[in-house]
Design a protein around this motif. Structure first.
Motif, short mmCIF file in Angstrom:
data_model
loop_
_atom_site.label_atom_id
_atom_site.label_comp_id
_atom_site.label_asym_id
_atom_site.label_seq_id
_atom_site.Cartn_x
_atom_site.Cartn_y
_atom_site.Cartn_z
N GLU A 62 0.83 -1.20 0.00
CA GLU A 62 0.00 0.00 0.00
C GLU A 62 0.87 1.26 0.00
O GLU A 62 0.63 2.19 -0.77
CB GLU A 62 -0.96 0.04 1.18
N ALA A 63 1.91 1.28 0.81
CA ALA A 63 2.82 2.42 0.84
C ALA A 63 3.51 2.59 -0.52
O ALA A 63 3.75 3.72 -0.97
CB ALA A 63 3.85 2.26 1.95
N GLY A 64 3.79 1.49 -1.19
CA GLY A 64 4.41 1.55 -2.51
C GLY A 64 3.49 2.11 -3.58
O GLY A 64 3.95 2.53 -4.64
N ARG A 65 2.18 2.15 -3.30
CA ARG A 65 1.22 2.72 -4.26
C ARG A 65 1.05 4.23 -4.11
O ARG A 65 0.38 4.86 -4.92
CB ARG A 65 -0.13 2.01 -4.14
N ASP A 66 1.65 4.84 -3.09
CA ASP A 66 1.52 6.29 -2.89
C ASP A 66 1.79 7.10 -4.16
O ASP A 66 1.03 8.02 -4.47
CB ASP A 66 2.42 6.78 -1.76
N PRO A 67 2.86 6.81 -4.92
CA PRO A 67 3.08 7.61 -6.14
C PRO A 67 1.94 7.50 -7.14
O PRO A 67 1.64 8.47 -7.84
CB PRO A 67 4.39 7.04 -6.72
N LEU A 68 1.29 6.34 -7.21
CA LEU A 68 0.12 6.20 -8.10
C LEU A 68 -1.04 7.02 -7.57
O LEU A 68 -1.75 7.66 -8.35
CB LEU A 68 -0.29 4.73 -8.22
#
Length: 136
Positions: free
Chosen positions: A34-40
């Motif tokens: 979920e944290a890795g999706r922040d840029p999206l």
């Protein structure tokens, strides 16, 4: 359209994220993904303003390939694997010591909370998502 460029974020494994054997707990991956999706998320809402939030999570799935351990950083690579009219799919990989240890897929829907219905993804956002498309 695609250049296969992932978003990447690296996490130091915290002791509290491990079990008695020093393995990363299975629920930690969901949080890292979920944290890795922040840029999206920022492609839709640059300031991550929750009062103007346009996405809902429709589904997610995680596959574990190798054990992850305390004391070694983990890099999450985030790609877009499919772009539809109102939804898109995210493919994520967790890497530790140059080994792919887990993969995850998430389906996100562009959503209008006022009407409680899905909404078309704006063309400009689709183009930005396409820059991170990983084709099979």
């Amino acid at each position: 359209m695609s250049n296969n460029t992932p978003f990447e974020v690296t996490f130091d494994v915290r002791f509290c994220e491990t079990d008695a054997l020093g393995h990363v707990g299975n629920t930690v991956l969901v949080q890292w993904f979920e944290a890795g999706r922040d840029p999206l998320f920022r492609l839709f809402t640059p300031d991550l303003d929750l009062k103007n939030w346009p996405l809902i999570l429709a589904s997610y799935h995680v596959d574990f390939h190798q054990q992850l351990f305390f004391g070694q950083p983990v890099t999450v690579k985030t790609y877009v694997s499919r772009i539809g009219n109102s939804s898109f799919e995210v493919l994520q990989e967790a890497w530790q010591s140059e080994v792919k240890c887990a993969t995850g897929t998430t389906t996100l829907v562009h959503f209008d909370f006022a009407t409680q219905r899905s909404a078309a993804i704006p063309d400009m956002v689709k183009a930005m998502l396409g820059e991170h498309l990983k084709e099979s």
